[in-house]
Design an enzyme around this catalytic site. Structure first.
Site, PDB file in Angstrom:
ATOM      1  N   GLY A   1       0.826  -1.214   0.000  1.00 35.86           N
ATOM      2  CA  GLY A   1       0.000   0.000   0.000  1.00 35.86           C
ATOM      3  C   GLY A   1       0.856   1.257   0.000  1.00 35.86           C
ATOM      4  O   GLY A   1       0.531   2.250  -0.665  1.00 35.86           O
TER       5      GLY A   1
ATOM      6  N   ASP B   1       0.014  -0.751  13.187  1.00 32.98           N
ATOM      7  CA  ASP B   1       0.447  -2.034  12.618  1.00 32.98           C
ATOM      8  C   ASP B   1       0.676  -3.101  13.694  1.00 32.98           C
ATOM      9  O   ASP B   1       0.774  -4.284  13.377  1.00 32.98           O
ATOM     10  CB  ASP B   1       1.739  -1.843  11.806  1.00 32.98           C
ATOM     11  CG  ASP B   1       1.502  -0.968  10.573  1.00 32.98           C
ATOM     12  OD1 ASP B   1       0.355  -0.890  10.101  1.00 32.98           O
ATOM     13  OD2 ASP B   1       2.467  -0.350  10.087  1.00 32.98           O
TER      14      ASP B   1
HETATM   15  C1  S3P Z   1       2.819   3.519   6.409  1.00 32.92           C
HETATM   16  C2  S3P Z   1       1.719   4.132   6.962  1.00 32.92           C
HETATM   17  C3  S3P Z   1       0.656   3.399   7.658  1.00 32.92           C
HETATM   18  C4  S3P Z   1       1.097   1.986   8.024  1.00 32.92           C
HETATM   19  C5  S3P Z   1       1.812   1.294   6.913  1.00 32.92           C
HETATM   20  C6  S3P Z   1       3.047   2.069   6.486  1.00 32.92           C
HETATM   21  C7  S3P Z   1       3.823   4.368   5.741  1.00 32.92           C
HETATM   22  O1  S3P Z   1      -0.469   3.324   6.806  1.00 32.92           O
HETATM   23  O2  S3P Z   1      -0.004   1.213   8.449  1.00 32.92           O
HETATM   24  O3  S3P Z   1       2.215  -0.008   7.320  1.00 32.92           O
HETATM   25  O4  S3P Z   1       4.953   3.898   5.501  1.00 32.92           O
HETATM   26  O5  S3P Z   1       3.515   5.523   5.436  1.00 32.92           O
HETATM   27  P1  S3P Z   1      -1.563   4.510   6.689  1.00 32.92           P
HETATM   28  O6  S3P Z   1      -0.922   5.688   6.044  1.00 32.92           O
HETATM   29  O7  S3P Z   1      -2.661   3.923   5.853  1.00 32.92           O
HETATM   30  O8  S3P Z   1      -2.006   4.788   8.102  1.00 32.92           O
END
Ligand code: S3P
Length: 417
Positions: A82, A302
């Site tokens: 993501g 997380d």
């Molecule tokens: C992350 C942000 C978080 C986290 C993900 C890594 C990042 O997600 O849960 O594992 O590296 O910016 P969200 O931005 O959806 O909160």
């Protein structure tokens, strides 16, 4: 019965590695990434920056990236990541070219509108609020944007677009999310400031051209967390994790453990680049239940699946609320945590925005990682608190953020006479 004893340097930070790779691609000259994480998620980012034209030389525990003026049009596979997809949408929308971003089955279900909405206000041409996402590069205008969800990925996407927009881009954060982007961009020469006003954090970024930098990546607190949790709940344990990133936006889980009564010692504190780093020792102790809610959530989002396991070993109930974000992670982490831990005898009830866990005695069973790395690792830690056998389907999912987790966990287990 086994206990956990020893010292370990867990793999490097996922969030910091992704950012170092992406900023390195955008920068003129050479970027050195020392101790990068090369788990599957960061491999996706690495392959993508190569597809976009960056040159990457892989040396022993180090990457050398030669950045590019302008990325070439491409179809880019973000895999399970993501962070890769969301940061890239922001990064690419201000460059000339056509880009298509695809992902695996899990990523193709995750919401991208939260990133696309502010970018469209900036003039971006982004199609698809679920992957595949198609971007036609456009000239962007700056924006003054208040984050509706505490998300470092959304914040970072807007800031990266802001680097190529006309005027000053402002991002306002009512609840603090991880701040690696703001810390690291100035190292690459970006004009960026951070202020706190009336309970809000305000980040301002000017159009900037990046130049190469050196990023030394500390160990990932979200990976170290599995050893902290194991040491806290497995009798007669004491584990030290070294070189861990101690950025307060990342160690909410360690603070939660301390509040529950865990014995935590932080030593050897120092800064590497823009990040605070240190060694963390956790020793077994009696834990009491706690409530995790509100602005405590982003700094341990997380780790909440792992918290459910730890809470089951406390002497009183625990509650997690205001964590509906768990439902849009690699899996619906409320549903899967509840279903898998119940199979092992945990008294846990799911809620719309969290769960309630009561003290429980774990037993063996057949569980599934559901393709989710953090679920796989949490279940592997669960095997240490019962003498019965726990069979985990899809255990290899942990490679996404922690290649070699199973071996590392085995290595610090000791038989107690
Ligand atoms: C992350 C942000 C978080 C986290 C993900 C890594 C990042 O997600 O849960 O594992 O590296 O910016 P969200 O931005 O959806 O909160």
């Amino acid at each position: 019965m086994m206990s956990l004893n020893g010292s370990i340097r867990v793999p490097s930070d996922k969030s910091i590695t992704h950012r170092a790779l992406l900023f390195g691609m955008m920068a003129t000259g050479t970027t050195r990434v020392v101790h990068p994480l090369l788990g599957a998620d960061c491999r996706s980012t690495l392959d993508i920056i190569r597809s976009l034209g960056a040159e990457v030389i892989e040396k022993q525990d180090e990457l050398l990236i030669t950045g590019i003026e302008s990325p070439r049009s491409a179809r880019l596979d973000c895999g399970n990541s993501g962070t890769t997809m969301r940061l890239l949408i922001g990064l690419l929308s201000g460059y000339d070219g056509s880009f298509e971003l695809v992902g695996d089955e899990s990523l193709s279900k995750r919401p991208m509108r939260r990133v696309n909405a502010p970018l469209r206000e900036m003039g971006a041409d982004v199609k698809g609020d679920l992957a595949p996402i198609v971007i036609e590069g456009k000239t962007l205008q700056s924006i003054d944007y208040t984050l509706p969800v505490a998300s470092a990925q959304v914040k970072s996407a807007v800031l990266l677009a802001g680097l190529r927009a006309e005027g000053t881009t402002i991002v306002r954060e009512p609840i603090l999310s991880r701040d690696h982007t703001e810390r690291m961009l100035p190292l690459f020469g970006a004009q960026l400031t951070v202020d706190a006003e009336k309970g809000e954090r305000i980040i301002r970024v000017e159009p900037s051209r990046l130049s190469g930098a050196t990023v030394d990546v500390p160990a990932d607190p979200s990976s170290a967390a599995f050893f902290w949790a194991g040491a806290a709940i497995v009798p007669n344990s004491s584990v030290t994790t070294t070189d861990v990133c101690l950025n307060e936006t990342r160690i909410g889980f360690l603070r939660t453990l301390e509040r529950m009564g865990a014995h935590v010692i932080i030593s050897n504190e120092r800064t590497i680049g823009e990040e605070l780093v240190g060694d963390v020792t956790v020793t077994t102790s009696e834990l009491s239940g706690t409530v995790v809610e509100g602005d405590m959530i982003p700094s341990q989002i997380d780790e909440l699946p792992l918290f459910a396991l730890v809470a089951s070993q406390a002497n009183s109930p625990s509650i997690v609320k205001d964590a509906a974000e768990l439902r849009v992670k690699e899996t619906d982490r409320i549903d899967v945590v509840v279903s898998e831990l119940r199979k092992l005898g945990v008294d846990i009830v799911g809620k719309e925005d969290g769960f309630i866990v009561k003290p429980s005695r774990l037993h063996g069973g057949n569980v599934s990682a559901h393709g989710d790395h953090r679920l796989s690792m949490m279940l592997q830690v669960a095997t240490l608190v019962t003498d019965e056998t726990i069979q985990i389907e899809g255990i290899d999912a942990s490679d996404v953020s922690y290649p070699g987790f199973r071996q590392d966990l085995q290595q610090i287990q000791r038989e107690i006479e």
